[in-house]
Motif scaffolding. Structure first.
Motif, mmCIF file in Angstrom:
data_model
loop_
_atom_site.group_PDB
_atom_site.id
_atom_site.type_symbol
_atom_site.label_atom_id
_atom_site.label_comp_id
_atom_site.label_asym_id
_atom_site.label_seq_id
_atom_site.Cartn_x
_atom_site.Cartn_y
_atom_site.Cartn_z
ATOM 1 N N LYS A 102 0.849 -1.200 0.000
ATOM 2 C CA LYS A 102 0.000 0.000 0.000
ATOM 3 C C LYS A 102 0.884 1.249 0.000
ATOM 4 N N ARG A 103 1.940 1.208 0.824
ATOM 5 C CA ARG A 103 2.860 2.342 0.866
ATOM 6 C C ARG A 103 3.492 2.580 -0.507
ATOM 7 N N LYS A 104 3.855 1.463 -1.154
ATOM 8 C CA LYS A 104 4.503 1.570 -2.469
ATOM 9 C C LYS A 104 3.526 2.198 -3.477
ATOM 10 N N ILE A 136 15.867 8.281 9.385
ATOM 11 C CA ILE A 136 16.365 7.235 10.293
ATOM 12 C C ILE A 136 15.488 5.981 10.216
ATOM 13 N N GLU A 137 14.152 6.183 10.248
ATOM 14 C CA GLU A 137 13.234 5.032 10.207
ATOM 15 C C GLU A 137 13.411 4.228 8.922
ATOM 16 N N THR A 138 13.587 4.940 7.834
ATOM 17 C CA THR A 138 13.700 4.242 6.558
ATOM 18 C C THR A 138 15.049 3.536 6.483
ATOM 19 N N ILE A 142 12.661 0.101 9.086
ATOM 20 C CA ILE A 142 11.411 -0.081 9.828
ATOM 21 C C ILE A 142 10.231 0.107 8.877
ATOM 22 N N LYS A 143 10.250 1.226 8.204
ATOM 23 C CA LYS A 143 9.187 1.489 7.221
ATOM 24 C C LYS A 143 9.754 2.338 6.117
ATOM 25 N N THR A 144 9.227 2.177 4.921
ATOM 26 C CA THR A 144 9.631 3.088 3.866
ATOM 27 C C THR A 144 8.721 4.297 3.941
ATOM 28 N N GLN A 145 9.173 5.296 4.657
ATOM 29 C CA GLN A 145 8.399 6.536 4.777
ATOM 30 C C GLN A 145 8.221 7.092 3.368
ATOM 31 N N HIS A 146 7.084 7.664 3.141
ATOM 32 C CA HIS A 146 6.740 7.953 1.752
ATOM 33 C C HIS A 146 7.671 8.963 1.087
ATOM 34 N N ASN A 147 8.371 9.758 1.913
ATOM 35 C CA ASN A 147 9.129 10.845 1.306
ATOM 36 C C ASN A 147 10.632 10.591 1.201
ATOM 37 N N PHE A 194 0.972 13.947 11.033
ATOM 38 C CA PHE A 194 0.001 13.169 10.262
ATOM 39 C C PHE A 194 0.788 12.567 9.099
ATOM 40 N N PRO A 195 0.779 11.262 8.951
ATOM 41 C CA PRO A 195 1.671 10.641 7.970
ATOM 42 C C PRO A 195 1.326 11.001 6.535
ATOM 43 N N GLY A 196 2.353 11.034 5.705
ATOM 44 C CA GLY A 196 2.171 11.360 4.286
ATOM 45 C C GLY A 196 1.064 10.545 3.626
ATOM 46 N N PRO A 197 1.070 9.222 3.785
ATOM 47 C CA PRO A 197 0.006 8.451 3.128
ATOM 48 C C PRO A 197 -1.358 8.604 3.815
ATOM 49 N N GLY A 198 -1.449 9.535 4.743
ATOM 50 C CA GLY A 198 -2.727 9.952 5.312
ATOM 51 C C GLY A 198 -3.516 8.832 5.964
ATOM 52 N N PHE A 232 1.395 13.157 21.682
ATOM 53 C CA PHE A 232 2.143 13.295 20.429
ATOM 54 C C PHE A 232 1.232 13.021 19.231
ATOM 55 N N GLN A 233 0.485 11.923 19.319
ATOM 56 C CA GLN A 233 -0.491 11.607 18.268
ATOM 57 C C GLN A 233 -1.646 10.822 18.875
ATOM 58 N N ALA A 234 -2.830 11.071 18.394
ATOM 59 C CA ALA A 234 -3.999 10.306 18.838
ATOM 60 C C ALA A 234 -4.878 10.075 17.617
ATOM 61 N N PRO A 303 3.459 -0.084 23.525
ATOM 62 C CA PRO A 303 4.454 0.957 23.257
ATOM 63 C C PRO A 303 5.220 0.686 21.959
ATOM 64 N N LYS A 304 5.977 1.678 21.529
ATOM 65 C CA LYS A 304 6.907 1.501 20.393
ATOM 66 C C LYS A 304 8.312 1.497 20.964
ATOM 67 N N PRO A 305 9.190 0.518 20.701
ATOM 68 C CA PRO A 305 8.852 -0.776 20.167
ATOM 69 C C PRO A 305 8.142 -1.624 21.214
ATOM 70 N N SER A 307 5.681 -2.203 18.946
ATOM 71 C CA SER A 307 4.718 -1.716 17.959
ATOM 72 C C SER A 307 5.348 -0.516 17.237
ATOM 73 N N THR A 308 4.825 -0.137 16.100
ATOM 74 C CA THR A 308 5.159 1.181 15.562
ATOM 75 C C THR A 308 3.995 2.093 15.938
ATOM 76 N N ILE A 309 4.126 3.367 15.652
ATOM 77 C CA ILE A 309 3.029 4.264 16.041
ATOM 78 C C ILE A 309 1.808 3.982 15.158
ATOM 79 N N GLU A 310 2.005 4.029 13.857
ATOM 80 C CA GLU A 310 0.903 3.719 12.936
ATOM 81 C C GLU A 310 0.755 2.199 12.836
ATOM 82 N N TYR A 311 -0.318 1.762 12.180
ATOM 83 C CA TYR A 311 -0.546 0.317 12.022
ATOM 84 C C TYR A 311 -0.075 -0.207 10.663
HETATM 85 P P1 XMP Z 1 5.802 4.788 12.857
HETATM 86 O O1 XMP Z 1 4.467 4.254 12.471
HETATM 87 O O2 XMP Z 1 6.908 4.336 11.947
HETATM 88 O O3 XMP Z 1 5.703 6.352 12.673
HETATM 89 O O4 XMP Z 1 6.149 4.541 14.293
HETATM 90 C C1 XMP Z 1 6.663 7.261 13.139
HETATM 91 C C2 XMP Z 1 6.151 8.645 12.808
HETATM 92 O O5 XMP Z 1 6.164 8.859 11.403
HETATM 93 C C3 XMP Z 1 4.847 9.093 10.912
HETATM 94 N N1 XMP Z 1 4.777 8.384 9.644
HETATM 95 C C4 XMP Z 1 4.983 8.970 8.444
HETATM 96 N N2 XMP Z 1 5.194 10.241 8.109
HETATM 97 N N3 XMP Z 1 5.289 9.628 5.856
HETATM 98 C C5 XMP Z 1 5.327 10.572 6.820
HETATM 99 O O6 XMP Z 1 5.473 11.752 6.487
HETATM 100 C C6 XMP Z 1 5.080 8.319 6.093
HETATM 101 O O7 XMP Z 1 5.038 7.496 5.188
HETATM 102 C C7 XMP Z 1 4.909 7.981 7.468
HETATM 103 N N4 XMP Z 1 4.683 6.805 8.102
HETATM 104 C C8 XMP Z 1 4.603 7.079 9.440
HETATM 105 C C9 XMP Z 1 3.926 8.570 11.973
HETATM 106 O O8 XMP Z 1 2.652 9.206 11.934
HETATM 107 C C10 XMP Z 1 4.707 8.869 13.235
HETATM 108 O O9 XMP Z 1 4.600 10.229 13.612
#
Ligand code: XMP
Length: 312
Positions: A102-104, A136-138, A142-147, A194-198, A232-234, A303-305, A307-311
């Motif tokens: 989905k991220r891709k 750092i996350e990418t 951990i996740k391929t952040q969209h940007n 708010f994450p890029g992929p909304g 931080f986020q809810a 908590p993270k870890p 878990s990650t923050i998002e699902y």
């Molecule tokens: P995770 O879920 O990895 O999120 O613990 C860490 C922080 O990053 C945000 N997040 C993103 N922000 N593009 C973004 O700009 C993304 O693809 C993305 N994925 C997660 C998340 O909301 C949290 O603040």
């Protein structure tokens, strides 16, 4: 390390942007978040009318986001361009269930559209609000952040882009200081990430218009009820499975929504907020009443870890 000075940062970045962009054109895509809004304002100060600011309406935003961004940017004499391209995103997400797939799909559609935008406005540069935590996350896998294109083997040139990332050394608290110093309103500098992929990151399973509508409604409720600066986020998350419930005395297979609220400094680790039961009950009641088809509301205590923050 010397204390971070937002004033000095702003001055230096404006100079740097001027030097890099010269009399060429640049484009910032903003979602109204603090990172991209800071980028838009810094670049406006550096190159004036050679900046185009674009809101890509991907159908995955929260309620009224385009209107709010327009309003904020007016003060800086920035006219917001809006592209309604929801269909492109829903088409690309269709049938996809795996989080990284989905991220891709989101990322590829997003950059394809950005490439079109850059060409259509004849922009030479794309200014992006990537911050240190995204990289750092990418890098950590951990996740391929969209940007973070360069980290995932995508060449920006493929999309016709030259990217500048003025905030890439900063963490969120510093970006907030810069935003405040730039005179942005509190609702921007205190805005929760708010994450890029909304809303797509808050839907397990397939992202469809119906499911986005559900999570949008629930998001509004959770954000209204959990506004504190310390959080931080809810947000709520829609599960892919259904559960058995009883509605009007009849068995109903309905939706499961999980609420997540975390405290974090830099998004790299997070702890769960101990929300009093009466407030959780209020959120539960509102979701059950205002979001059709929900039969279970959960509170996520992980908590993270690990878990990650998002699902997603
Ligand atoms: P995770 O879920 O990895 O999120 O613990 C860490 C922080 O990053 C945000 N997040 C993103 N922000 N593009 C973004 O700009 C993304 O693809 C993305 N994925 C997660 C998340 O909301 C949290 O603040």
């Amino acid at each position: 390390m010397a204390k971070f000075s937002p004033k000095k940062f702003i001055k230096e970045k404006i100079e740097e942007l001027k030097k890099k962009i010269k009399d060429k054109k640049a484009l910032v895509a903003t979602s109204g978040g603090v990172d991209s809004t800071v980028c838009a304002v810094l670049t406006k100060k550096a190159i004036g009318d050679n900046l185009v600011v674009l809101f890509i309406n991907d159908g995955l935003m929260r309620e009224n986001e385009a209107e709010e961004v327009k309003e904020v940017l007016k003060k800086y004499e920035i006219e917001l361009e809006v592209w309604d391209v929801e269909d492109n995103f829903f088409d690309s997400l269709k049938g996809k269930i795996d989080p990284e797939e989905k991220r891709k799909a989101f990322r590829e559609t997003f950059y394809k559209i950005l490439g079109q935008a850059v060409r259509s406005y004849s922009a030479d540069f794309l200014i992006q609000g990537t911050i240190a935590a995204d990289i750092i996350e990418t890098q950590k896998g951990i996740k391929t952040q969209h940007n973070v294109l360069s980290q995932i083997g995508l060449n920006p040139a493929f999309f016709g882009l030259t990217i500048i990332e003025p905030l890439k050394e900063l963490f969120k608290p510093q970006v907030r200081e810069v935003a405040k110093e730039l005179g942005l309103p509190k609702k921007v500098y205190e805005r929760k990430p708010f994450p890029g992929p909304g809303l797509a990151t808050r839907i397990l399973g397939e992202v469809t218009r119906d499911r986005v509508e559900k999570i949008r409604k629930a998001t509004k409720i959770v954000e209204e009820e959990l506004k504190e600066k310390e959080i931080f986020q809810a947000f709520p998350v829609l599960f892919s499975d259904k559960a058995t419930g009883i509605v009007e005395g009849k068995r109903l297979l309905g939706d499961i929504i999980s609420i997540r609220a975390v405290i974090s400094e830099d998004a790299l680790t997070a702890e769960v907020v101990k929300i009093p039961w009466d407030r959780l009950f209020k959120i539960r009641d509102r979701i059950l009443k205002e979001v059709p088809g929900v039969v279970k509301v959960l509170y996520d205590i992980t908590p993270k870890p690990p878990s990650t923050i998002e699902y997603v």
